[in-house]
Design an enzyme around this catalytic site. Structure first.
Site, PDB file in Angstrom:
ATOM      1  N   GLU A   1     -44.728  43.317 -29.478  1.00  0.00           N
ATOM      2  CA  GLU A   1     -44.903  41.928 -29.917  1.00  0.00           C
ATOM      3  C   GLU A   1     -44.605  41.920 -31.415  1.00  0.00           C
ATOM      4  O   GLU A   1     -45.365  42.487 -32.210  1.00  0.00           O
ATOM      5  CB  GLU A   1     -46.323  41.452 -29.642  1.00  0.00           C
TER       6      GLU A   1
ATOM      7  N   TYR B   1     -54.989  42.193 -22.171  1.00  0.00           N
ATOM      8  CA  TYR B   1     -55.112  41.293 -21.020  1.00  0.00           C
ATOM      9  C   TYR B   1     -54.269  41.862 -19.886  1.00  0.00           C
ATOM     10  O   TYR B   1     -53.101  42.180 -20.069  1.00  0.00           O
ATOM     11  CB  TYR B   1     -54.730  39.849 -21.353  1.00  0.00           C
TER      12      TYR B   1
ATOM     13  N   HIS C   1     -38.802  36.771 -22.037  1.00  0.00           N
ATOM     14  CA  HIS C   1     -39.305  35.415 -21.826  1.00  0.00           C
ATOM     15  C   HIS C   1     -38.410  34.441 -22.581  1.00  0.00           C
ATOM     16  O   HIS C   1     -38.102  34.654 -23.759  1.00  0.00           O
ATOM     17  CB  HIS C   1     -40.755  35.303 -22.298  1.00  0.00           C
ATOM     18  N   GLY C   2     -38.009  33.384 -21.899  1.00  0.00           N
ATOM     19  CA  GLY C   2     -37.033  32.462 -22.477  1.00  0.00           C
ATOM     20  C   GLY C   2     -37.483  31.824 -23.770  1.00  0.00           C
ATOM     21  O   GLY C   2     -36.659  31.528 -24.645  1.00  0.00           O
ATOM     22  N   ASP C   3     -38.809  31.611 -23.928  1.00  0.00           N
ATOM     23  CA  ASP C   3     -39.316  30.949 -25.122  1.00  0.00           C
ATOM     24  C   ASP C   3     -39.751  31.938 -26.206  1.00  0.00           C
ATOM     25  O   ASP C   3     -40.511  31.589 -27.110  1.00  0.00           O
ATOM     26  CB  ASP C   3     -40.489  30.022 -24.759  1.00  0.00           C
ATOM     27  N   GLU C   4     -39.252  33.181 -26.102  1.00  0.00           N
ATOM     28  CA  GLU C   4     -39.514  34.204 -27.125  1.00  0.00           C
ATOM     29  C   GLU C   4     -38.176  34.813 -27.549  1.00  0.00           C
ATOM     30  O   GLU C   4     -37.829  35.931 -27.157  1.00  0.00           O
ATOM     31  CB  GLU C   4     -40.465  35.269 -26.582  1.00  0.00           C
TER      32      GLU C   4
ATOM     33  N   HIS D   1     -40.987  41.015 -27.754  1.00  0.00           N
ATOM     34  CA  HIS D   1     -41.602  39.739 -27.416  1.00  0.00           C
ATOM     35  C   HIS D   1     -42.086  39.049 -28.686  1.00  0.00           C
ATOM     36  O   HIS D   1     -42.081  39.629 -29.776  1.00  0.00           O
ATOM     37  CB  HIS D   1     -42.789  39.956 -26.471  1.00  0.00           C
TER      38      HIS D   1
ATOM     39  N   ARG E   1     -43.423  39.584 -14.573  1.00  0.00           N
ATOM     40  CA  ARG E   1     -44.388  39.678 -13.473  1.00  0.00           C
ATOM     41  C   ARG E   1     -43.644  39.887 -12.156  1.00  0.00           C
ATOM     42  O   ARG E   1     -44.249  39.763 -11.084  1.00  0.00           O
ATOM     43  CB  ARG E   1     -45.216  38.380 -13.354  1.00  0.00           C
TER      44      ARG E   1
END
Length: 427
Positions: free
Chosen positions: A248, A226, A65-68, A166, A127
């Site tokens: 994470e 989730y 993910h670009g913001d991680e 992440h 996804r």
């Protein structure tokens, strides 16, 4: 751009600088390009980085993910630590000499540059993979180039296990990531016990992940936390038998740059112990054809577990991660050959178990030799036709030669650290 984080250009320079500085144990290559045409650079680390070997392969992927972005920084720390400590630290030496480690620091360089989650098309890459429950991503024409690059990479390499890094929580996540009815609940995969063990290796080695008040033991089943669909983790396990965790590693998605060295130190032993566990535990071996003595790309299953891992086409080697301290029936098979199985008690160290498969219609089997290597196997007798006896002796000679070469390679490292590699048992 947050001060202290490497830009994409700086990361690219750092990757190539690493390749020059550590050329004896590394190879730099690209698996493709992003939407905006930025190369997806990979660092391979091994004592023989330009050769294929009968060793497990592991991949780390950062910046999905670009913001991680914390993963891209931590993975460069890992690469440099292994280079600096090789032949000085026993754990670094174990990893470099007994596996092929592939590090993709940034899967989503475009999203990082744009400071958002998705890629340049604003698609969430976690996804975008084919899903086992829903056909939402089955149209290959709509698949993102970063996703295609990962899928081609996994299909070309023979990965035993992997992990993606992440930010936004502190937990080791394992399959399944979704459920058949989209409900939020614990949804276990066939290798649930093994995945829990792998996740616990990471969490228990971490500075404080296992102390989590939100996640018991610092681990979680993805669907229980989730549910997501089209995730990379489940696709790896289903498509390639590659045991992938989603890690994470930072409560903050984009922590302050001054915190990066601390985050690296908190995760260092977790990453190293996860890699070492793939080498030091489980069942490893090769599969051969009895009539030719050549390796074959068969598959290995554990009785009672509805999943299989494939042996490589080059060496017929397989690497099956399972929880130590238990009894297992290991079954090797391949189309056109008669399956063989043997029972083992997997102790705390890895078991080495080779299989020699007879072609369909062949009479007789081989005798399983007794051993003192921590793998207690069934002593089934196989009766071999006299006409085939010379072929069996040829196979034994080949295996003995391979063992002597392997023993010579590992002799020096046995003086450096206490990890031992045992002679394979042939079935």
């Amino acid at each position: 751009m947050a001060r202290g984080y490497m830009t994409n250009a700086e990361l690219e320079s750092a990757v190539h600088a690493f390749g020059s500085r550590c050329s004896n144990i590394s190879r730099i290559y690209s698996i493709g390009k992003s939407v905006n045409d930025f190369p997806l650079w990979v660092i391979e680390i091994s004592d023989k980085p330009r050769q294929r070997e009968a060793e497990p392969a592991f991949k780390f992927i950062g910046n999905v993910h670009g913001d991680e972005p914390v993963g891209r920084e931590v993975l460069m720390h890992l690469a440099n630590w292994l280079c600096n400590k090789y032949l000085k630290d026993p754990l670094a030496t174990l990893i470099v000499e007994n596996m092929h480690l592939h590090i993709l620091p940034a899967m989503n360089p475009d999203g990082f540059a744009l400071r958002w989650r998705g890629n340049a098309n604003n698609i969430d890459l976690n996804r975008d993979f084919p899903d086992q429950f829903f056909p939402v991503n089955n149209d290959i024409n709509h698949r993102q180039p970063e996703t295609k690059a990962i899928m081609n990479w996994v299909n070309q390499e023979h990965f035993t296990a992997s992990a993606s890094l992440h930010g936004g929580a502190l937990v080791a996540n394992y399959p399944w990531d979704g459920t058949s009815d989209t409900g939020k609940r614990y949804y276990e995969c066939p290798d649930d016990k093994t995945f829990r063990h792998m996740a616990s290796v990471y969490s228990q080695s971490h500075y404080n992940m296992s102390l989590s008040k939100e996640f018991e033991g610092g681990i979680t089943n993805g669907a229980f936390w989730y549910p997501i669909y089209g995730g990379m983790q489940d696709w790896n396990y289903i498509n390639a038998g590659c045991f992938e965790l989603t890690l994470e590693i930072s409560d903050a998605k984009w922590p302050k740059a001054v915190e990066l060295p601390v985050i690296w130190e908190h995760n260092r032993m977790s990453m190293l112990n996860l890699l070492a566990s793939v080498i030091k535990s489980g069942v490893h071996g090769r599969i051969f054809a009895a009539d030719t003595g050549r390796p074959i790309p068969g598959s290995v299953m554990i009785k009672g577990i509805d999943s299989k891992v494939r042996a490589s086409r080059t060496f017929g080697d397989y690497h099956r991660i399972i929880v130590p301290g238990e009894k297992y029936e290991v079954v090797a098979s391949m189309e056109g050959f008669r399956p063989k199985s043997t029972n083992i008690v997997l102790e705390q160290e890895a078991a080495n178990l080779d299989f020699i498969l007879d072609p369909d219609g062949a009479d007789g089997q081989t005798k399983l030799p007794s051993n003192d290597y921590g793998c207690r196997c069934d002593n089934n007798m196989f009766h071999v036709q006299e006409a085939h006896l010379w072929l069996y002796l040829l196979v034994v000679c080949i295996l003995l030669t391979l063992y002597l070469v392997f023993k010579r390679k590992t002799a020096s490292r046995l003086l450096t650290y206490r990890y031992s590699l045992r002679r394979p048992v042939a079935v």
